[in-house]
Structure formats: structure tokens, C-alpha cells
Design an enzyme around this catalytic site. Structure first.
Site, PDB file in Angstrom:
ATOM      1  N   SER A 156       1.098  -1.297   0.007  1.00 13.58           N
ATOM      2  CA  SER A 156       0.064   0.193  -0.080  1.00 13.58           C
ATOM      3  C   SER A 156       0.894   1.143  -0.116  1.00 13.58           C
ATOM      4  CB  SER A 156      -0.892   0.162   1.155  1.00 13.58           C
ATOM      5  OG  SER A 156      -1.394   1.381   1.596  1.00 13.58           O
ATOM      6  N   TYR A 169      -2.963  -0.787  10.578  1.00 13.27           N
ATOM      7  CA  TYR A 169      -2.800  -0.813   8.843  1.00 13.27           C
ATOM      8  C   TYR A 169      -1.707  -0.350   8.411  1.00 13.27           C
ATOM      9  CZ  TYR A 169      -4.102  -1.061   4.238  1.00 13.27           C
ATOM     10  OH  TYR A 169      -4.192  -1.405   2.582  1.00 13.27           O
TER      11      TYR A 169
HETATM   12  P1  NAD Z   1     -11.057  -6.326  -0.661  1.00  8.19           P
HETATM   13  O1  NAD Z   1     -11.954  -5.818   0.797  1.00  8.19           O
HETATM   14  O2  NAD Z   1     -11.929  -6.019  -1.825  1.00  8.19           O
HETATM   15  O3  NAD Z   1     -10.505  -7.578  -0.717  1.00  8.19           O
HETATM   16  C1  NAD Z   1      -9.811  -8.037   0.214  1.00  8.19           C
HETATM   17  C2  NAD Z   1      -9.558  -9.597  -0.009  1.00  8.19           C
HETATM   18  O4  NAD Z   1      -8.981 -10.261   1.221  1.00  8.19           O
HETATM   19  C3  NAD Z   1     -10.875 -10.138   0.235  1.00  8.19           C
HETATM   20  O5  NAD Z   1     -10.969 -11.164  -0.877  1.00  8.19           O
HETATM   21  C4  NAD Z   1     -11.201 -10.950   1.535  1.00  8.19           C
HETATM   22  O6  NAD Z   1     -11.969 -12.095   1.469  1.00  8.19           O
HETATM   23  C5  NAD Z   1      -9.512 -11.490   1.455  1.00  8.19           C
HETATM   24  N1  NAD Z   1      -9.190 -11.629   3.287  1.00  8.19           N
HETATM   25  C6  NAD Z   1      -9.356 -10.771   4.045  1.00  8.19           C
HETATM   26  N2  NAD Z   1      -9.050 -11.596   5.335  1.00  8.19           N
HETATM   27  C7  NAD Z   1      -8.481 -12.619   4.984  1.00  8.19           C
HETATM   28  C8  NAD Z   1      -7.873 -13.709   5.655  1.00  8.19           C
HETATM   29  N3  NAD Z   1      -7.749 -13.591   6.737  1.00  8.19           N
HETATM   30  N4  NAD Z   1      -7.437 -14.944   4.640  1.00  8.19           N
HETATM   31  C9  NAD Z   1      -7.500 -14.781   3.497  1.00  8.19           C
HETATM   32  N5  NAD Z   1      -8.193 -13.802   2.733  1.00  8.19           N
HETATM   33  C10 NAD Z   1      -8.699 -12.722   3.529  1.00  8.19           C
HETATM   34  O7  NAD Z   1     -10.324  -5.073  -0.545  1.00  8.19           O
HETATM   35  P2  NAD Z   1      -9.043  -4.869  -1.691  1.00  8.19           P
HETATM   36  O8  NAD Z   1      -8.849  -3.353  -1.691  1.00  8.19           O
HETATM   37  O9  NAD Z   1      -9.051  -5.551  -2.824  1.00  8.19           O
HETATM   38  O10 NAD Z   1      -7.744  -5.146  -0.845  1.00  8.19           O
HETATM   39  C11 NAD Z   1      -6.777  -6.257  -1.466  1.00  8.19           C
HETATM   40  C12 NAD Z   1      -5.379  -5.808  -1.075  1.00  8.19           C
HETATM   41  O11 NAD Z   1      -5.081  -4.439  -1.436  1.00  8.19           O
HETATM   42  C13 NAD Z   1      -5.241  -5.478   0.618  1.00  8.19           C
HETATM   43  O12 NAD Z   1      -4.040  -6.085   1.015  1.00  8.19           O
HETATM   44  C14 NAD Z   1      -5.408  -4.047   0.533  1.00  8.19           C
HETATM   45  O13 NAD Z   1      -4.518  -3.646   1.918  1.00  8.19           O
HETATM   46  C15 NAD Z   1      -4.776  -3.791  -0.633  1.00  8.19           C
HETATM   47  N6  NAD Z   1      -4.747  -2.040  -0.850  1.00  8.19           N
HETATM   48  C16 NAD Z   1      -6.016  -1.901  -1.307  1.00  8.19           C
HETATM   49  C17 NAD Z   1      -6.228  -0.450  -1.691  1.00  8.19           C
HETATM   50  C18 NAD Z   1      -7.215   0.235  -1.971  1.00  8.19           C
HETATM   51  O14 NAD Z   1      -7.436   1.354  -2.070  1.00  8.19           O
HETATM   52  N7  NAD Z   1      -8.528  -0.564  -2.372  1.00  8.19           N
HETATM   53  C19 NAD Z   1      -4.881   0.424  -1.364  1.00  8.19           C
HETATM   54  C20 NAD Z   1      -3.647   0.083  -1.161  1.00  8.19           C
HETATM   55  C21 NAD Z   1      -3.727  -1.374  -0.654  1.00  8.19           C
END
Ligand code: NAD
Length: 271
Positions: A156, A169
Site C-alpha cells: 500500500s 494498517y
Molecule cells: P477487498 O476487501 O475487496 O479484498 C480483500 C480480500 O482479502 C478479500 O477477498 C477478502 O476475503 C480477503 N481476506 C481478508 N482477510 C483474509 C484472510 N484472513 N485470509 C484470506 N483472505 C482474506 O479489498 P482490496 O482493496 O481488494 O484489498 C486487497 C489488498 O489490496 C489488501 O492487501 C489491501 O490492503 C490492498 N490495498 C488496497 C487499496 C485500495 O484502495 N483498495 C489500497 C492499497 C492497498
């Protein structure tokens, strides 16, 4: 080899965690578009995982859904066992699963802290350790890739930008940065390439409430020089590049996929 061949992932097997939604799903689909068969690792949503599987199959690739918690050692081992049994050993592993439990420091419970560290950071460790063990056991397959294996973390911008009210986080992603770089340094000589992407604001469920609240979108856009919130596919395409031989000389790097969010946009007006 033509440069388009270098981007091909044909004949390779990928594992993507948290692939039932959001960025994980986009990574899984973009890896499949480049030719990989994909193990869709998911935690809760069977329907979400089934949707990812059907999008991959529509691209003519094989896909399986495997349920588990990335913070649980036995689940991570089963994920790789199941992948090997049904698709073959993994060539590409994307450690994407992650979550937020937001609170002001004084209100943050130990459970808020431990849940985020366990999923985002310990999950990254467990996936990385198993990926490296399995890459070694698989051995080189020069007909599909120059690398013994490719491991990509989803970090991130908050591995670099401090984030008030989200200390769990930010700490998890800061930890992920040095986990990624240290693992990359440790295994690069074996032909295992380890890198990360650092997304900015990407439209997924993780920030839906923030985007949909009054004035939320405008506040977000002031932080993004590019002028738009990212799509999951913006990240998925970069992950596919990092998984390919087109990025063969990139080792231990974080590619920021953030529309310029990490460029201190507050300084645009002369600081
Ligand atoms: P999201 O909530 O749509 O997806 C998160 C995924 O992680 C889901 O499929 C969920 O089921 C899975 N997950 C959560 N806990 C889990 C566990 N204990 N075991 C297995 N799977 C688990 O959100 P996203 O935005 O797609 O997030 C994905 C990654 O991207 C994360 O690591 C998040 O920190 C990172 N991220 C997202 C953003 C953003 O703006 N969306 C920005 C920076 C980083």
C-alpha cells in the site's frame, strides 16, 4: 524472444490470495489473460470466488477456488497442496489478502491490532515461506520462465505514508515492505524474484464507505494528482507485468500504482 512473448505467462500456475473480490480478483483475471492457470484463494465469499473462477475460465484458462485464512499456517499449506494437486506447482504467487480495522489509537482494541497484523503481515510471511519452499521443490522450468518463481506482495502507499487513525494498517504495510525486501535479498540468487505493488486509492469494498460518504470522493481526489480513483485492473496489470519475464531484472522493488498519491500532492500549490 519478442517482447510480447516476455509478457506471456502461458504454461504457468499462479496462486492469488484474497481473490474473491477487488484487487485480488483483478490480479487473478489479468494473470489468466496473460496465460496462467490460477488458484483463487478466498476467505469468506464462495460466490465471489466462483465469479472469479468463471471469469478466468471465460478466458480459456483453468481455475480452482480454495478456501482458507492466510493467517493460519495449516490453511496456507493446504492452499499450496490443493493447487499442486489440481493445477500443478505454482510458478507465481500473489500475496494480496488484507483488511482494515480502523480506530483512533486510544480506541483501538488489541483485537483490532492483532487481526490486521495477523492477516496483512503474518499472512504475508506464511505465504512467502510456503511459496519459496514450493518454488525450490518444483525446480526450474526454463520453457515457461527464466525465474524459479515469482512472488508479489500487495502492499500500500501506507508502507511509506503515515496514516492517522489506521496505525495497525500502516504498521502492517510498513512491515510488509521490509519483509518483501529482506526475502528478495535472501532468495534472489536462486532465481526467485520478489517484488511488491503499492496501490493508492483503488475502488474496492475496502474503501466503499469512505468513497460513498458525503464529500468522501472529493476528499480522496485531492490526494490523487492523476485525478481519478484507480480501478482494480490498474493494479492487476502491473502484477501481471511483475510476474512476467518482461520484468526479469526487477528485484526487491515496490511499484507504486497510485496515480501520484505518494508524491506529496499537498505541495502542488507551492507547499
Ligand atoms: P477487498 O476487501 O475487496 O479484498 C480483500 C480480500 O482479502 C478479500 O477477498 C477478502 O476475503 C480477503 N481476506 C481478508 N482477510 C483474509 C484472510 N484472513 N485470509 C484470506 N483472505 C482474506 O479489498 P482490496 O482493496 O481488494 O484489498 C486487497 C489488498 O489490496 C489488501 O492487501 C489491501 O490492503 C490492498 N490495498 C488496497 C487499496 C485500495 O484502495 N483498495 C489500497 C492499497 C492497498
Amino acid at each position: 524472444m519478442a517482447s510480447s512473448d516476455l509478457l506471456s505467462l502461458r504454461g504457468q500456475v499462479a496462486v492469488v490470495t484474497g481473490a474473491s473480490a477487488g484487487i485480488g480478483r483483478a490480479c487473478a483475471v489479468e494473470l489468466a489473460r496473460a496465460g496462467a492457470d490460477v488458484a483463487v484463494s478466498f476467505h469468506g465469499s464462495h460466490e465471489g470466488a466462483a465469479e472469479t473462477v468463471s471469469r478466468i475460465e471465460a478466458l480459456g484458462r483453468r481455475a480452482i477456488a480454495v478456501q482458507g485464512d492466510v493467517g493460519t499456517e495449516t490453511d496456507v499449506i493446504s492452499l499450496f497442496d490443493e493447487t499442486e494437486r489440481q493445477l500443478g506447482p505454482a510458478d507465481i504467487v500473489v500475496s494480496n489478502a488484507g483488511l482494515q480495522r480502523d480506530a483512533a489509537l486510544s480506541d483501538m482494541t488489541l483485537d483490532d491490532w492483532e487481526t490486521v497484523i495477523r492477516t496483512n503481515l503474518t499472512g504475508g510471511f506464511l505465504i512467502a515461506r510456503e511459496a519459496v519452499r514450493r518454488f525450490r521443490a518444483k525446480g526450474r522450468r526454463p520453457e515457461v520462465s527464466r525465474a524459479l518463481g515469482k512472488l508479489i506482495f500487495d502492499s500500500s502507499v501506507h508502507q511509506r505514508i503515515p496514516w492517522a487513525l489506521h496505525v495497525n494498517y500502516a504498521a502492517s504495510k510498513g512491515g510488509l515492505k521490509l519483509l518483501m525486501e529482506s526475502v528478495a535479498q535472501e532468495v534472489a540468487s536462486e532465481g526467485i524474484r520478489v517484488n511488491a505493488v503499492a496501490p493508492g486509492a483503488i475502488a474496492t469494498d475496502i474503501n466503499r464507505t469512505e468513497r460513498e460518504k458525503q464529500g468522501g470522493m472529493d476528499a480522496m481526489l485531492t490526494l490523487i494528482p492523476h485525478g481519478r480513483v484507480g480501478d482494480p485492473e490498474d493494479v492487476g496489470r502491473v502484477v501481471a507485468f511483475l510476474a512476467s519475464d518482461a520484468s526479469d531484472y526487477i528485484v526487491g522493488q515496490t511499484l507504486f500504482v497510485d496515480g501520484g498519491m505518494a508524491l506529496y500532492p499537498g505541495f502542488r500549490g507551492n507547499g
